[in-house]
Write a protein that holds these residues in place. Sequence first.
Motif, short mmCIF file in Angstrom:
data_model
loop_
_atom_site.label_atom_id
_atom_site.label_comp_id
_atom_site.label_asym_id
_atom_site.label_seq_id
_atom_site.Cartn_x
_atom_site.Cartn_y
_atom_site.Cartn_z
N GLU A 36 0.58 -18.30 -6.82
CA GLU A 36 0.62 -19.22 -5.68
C GLU A 36 1.83 -18.97 -4.79
N LEU A 37 2.93 -18.59 -5.41
CA LEU A 37 4.17 -18.42 -4.67
C LEU A 37 5.13 -17.57 -5.50
N GLU A 38 5.91 -16.73 -4.80
CA GLU A 38 6.87 -15.91 -5.54
C GLU A 38 8.29 -16.32 -5.19
N CYS A 39 9.11 -16.51 -6.21
CA CYS A 39 10.51 -16.91 -5.97
C CYS A 39 11.42 -15.71 -6.17
N TYR A 40 12.08 -15.33 -5.09
CA TYR A 40 13.05 -14.22 -5.17
C TYR A 40 14.45 -14.78 -5.47
N SER A 41 14.55 -16.12 -5.48
CA SER A 41 15.84 -16.78 -5.74
C SER A 41 15.71 -17.77 -6.88
N ALA A 42 16.81 -17.98 -7.58
CA ALA A 42 16.88 -19.05 -8.58
C ALA A 42 18.21 -19.77 -8.39
N GLU A 43 18.17 -21.08 -8.61
CA GLU A 43 19.38 -21.90 -8.45
C GLU A 43 19.69 -22.60 -9.75
N LEU A 44 20.97 -22.61 -10.08
CA LEU A 44 21.42 -23.32 -11.28
C LEU A 44 22.47 -24.32 -10.82
N ASN A 45 22.21 -25.60 -11.03
CA ASN A 45 23.16 -26.64 -10.63
C ASN A 45 23.69 -27.35 -11.87
N GLN A 59 13.06 -8.07 -6.33
CA GLN A 59 11.76 -8.36 -6.92
C GLN A 59 11.68 -9.86 -7.18
N PRO A 60 10.46 -10.43 -7.22
CA PRO A 60 10.38 -11.86 -7.54
C PRO A 60 10.99 -12.13 -8.93
N ILE A 61 11.86 -13.11 -9.03
CA ILE A 61 12.44 -13.47 -10.33
C ILE A 61 11.35 -14.14 -11.17
N ILE A 62 10.60 -15.00 -10.49
CA ILE A 62 9.53 -15.73 -11.20
C ILE A 62 8.38 -15.97 -10.22
N VAL A 151 9.80 -31.77 2.51
CA VAL A 151 10.38 -31.71 1.15
C VAL A 151 9.85 -30.46 0.44
N LEU A 152 8.56 -30.17 0.63
CA LEU A 152 7.99 -28.97 0.01
C LEU A 152 8.74 -27.73 0.49
N ARG A 153 8.99 -27.68 1.81
CA ARG A 153 9.70 -26.51 2.38
C ARG A 153 11.11 -26.41 1.80
N ARG A 154 11.77 -27.57 1.67
CA ARG A 154 13.15 -27.58 1.18
C ARG A 154 13.26 -26.99 -0.23
N PHE A 155 12.24 -27.25 -1.06
CA PHE A 155 12.31 -26.79 -2.45
C PHE A 155 11.58 -25.49 -2.71
N SER A 156 10.94 -24.93 -1.68
CA SER A 156 10.07 -23.79 -1.97
C SER A 156 10.78 -22.44 -1.95
N ARG A 157 12.08 -22.45 -1.70
CA ARG A 157 12.80 -21.17 -1.65
C ARG A 157 13.11 -20.61 -3.03
N ALA A 158 13.35 -21.51 -3.99
CA ALA A 158 13.91 -21.03 -5.27
C ALA A 158 13.38 -21.82 -6.46
N ALA A 159 13.43 -21.18 -7.63
CA ALA A 159 13.21 -21.92 -8.88
C ALA A 159 14.55 -22.61 -9.17
N ARG A 160 14.50 -23.91 -9.41
CA ARG A 160 15.74 -24.68 -9.51
C ARG A 160 15.90 -25.29 -10.90
N PRO A 175 8.49 -24.56 -7.30
CA PRO A 175 7.62 -24.78 -6.14
C PRO A 175 6.29 -24.06 -6.29
N LYS A 176 5.22 -24.73 -5.92
CA LYS A 176 3.88 -24.13 -5.89
C LYS A 176 3.43 -24.10 -4.43
N LYS A 177 2.21 -23.64 -4.22
CA LYS A 177 1.72 -23.48 -2.85
C LYS A 177 1.69 -24.82 -2.10
N GLU A 178 1.16 -25.86 -2.78
CA GLU A 178 0.98 -27.14 -2.08
C GLU A 178 1.70 -28.31 -2.73
N HIS A 179 2.44 -28.04 -3.80
CA HIS A 179 3.13 -29.14 -4.47
C HIS A 179 4.31 -28.59 -5.28
N LEU A 180 5.02 -29.50 -5.95
CA LEU A 180 6.15 -29.09 -6.81
C LEU A 180 5.82 -29.43 -8.26
#
Length: 187
Positions: A36-45, A59-62, A151-160, A175-180
């Motif tokens: 559905e979506l490829e994440c090239y970034s990951a965030e660790l908080n 490459q996509p991380i996940i 909100v979907l756009r805000r979270f769709s950049r990275a696996a968090r 993040p998925k294509k239409e939801h989180l």
Amino acid sequence: MVVLEKDSLPRHKTCDGGVTYRAIQLLPVDIREVIELECYSAELNMIDASLHFSTKRQQPIISMTSREKFDFFLVSAAKDAGADVLADCKVIGIINKSDKVELITSKGILSARFAVAADGARGVVAQKAGWQETRYLIPALECEVFVCESVLRRFSRAARFDFGIVSYGYAWVFPKKEHLSIGVLSM
Ligand SMILES: Cc1cc2nc3c(=O)[nH]c(=O)nc-3n(C[C@H](O)[C@H](O)[C@H](O)COP(=O)(O)OP(=O)(O)OC[C@H]3O[C@@H](n4cnc5c(N)ncnc54)[C@H](O)[C@@H]3O)c2cc1C
């Protein structure tokens, strides 16, 4: 070869459906159609320490899938490769014989030269075959959350991944294509 599945297919599986790049490389089938979506970034908080890390790769991380669709895709690939798939067929017991194994199922008794117990974290097949219980339980909650476009756009950049929210555990947003897909677990 026969694949036995206790549920009817496709079936729901509580999971965030993130498939790592390395896992994708190991699969014998191309799974692009269920990504559905490829994440090239990951965030660790680390919330309580106010530390924030992020990484980005070429490459996509996940890669994000829905487990229902991903698993059904894999079952269909197994069928195409010649496996028989018996859905709605629950393994209830196992009898080990010297030259074969008998599986007592909700659809009758099946004989095989050997059985592979791939019945998941809560499966009982290994135990029924006489293996010792060695599992720890890690409670987790997961929810498919539909949010507004911004909100979907805000979270769709990275696996968090957020630490410091629950003791001995973490929370995540995939993040998925239409939801989180949002979850939390504690070890
Ligand atoms: C909340 C949560 C989020 C997760 N997110 C991720 C993630 O994003 N990425 C990731 O890589 N991993 C994730 N995981 C872990 C992942 O879900 C598991 O590692 C994975 O599903 C294990 O796959 P499996 O094929 O061994 O078992 P399963 O996917 O559980 O499949 C086992 C199958 O066996 C069937 N079965 C069970 N008992 C019987 C029986 N007696 N007879 C016949 N059939 C039976 C079940 O119905 C099921 O279809 C997550 C787990 C949880 C709980």
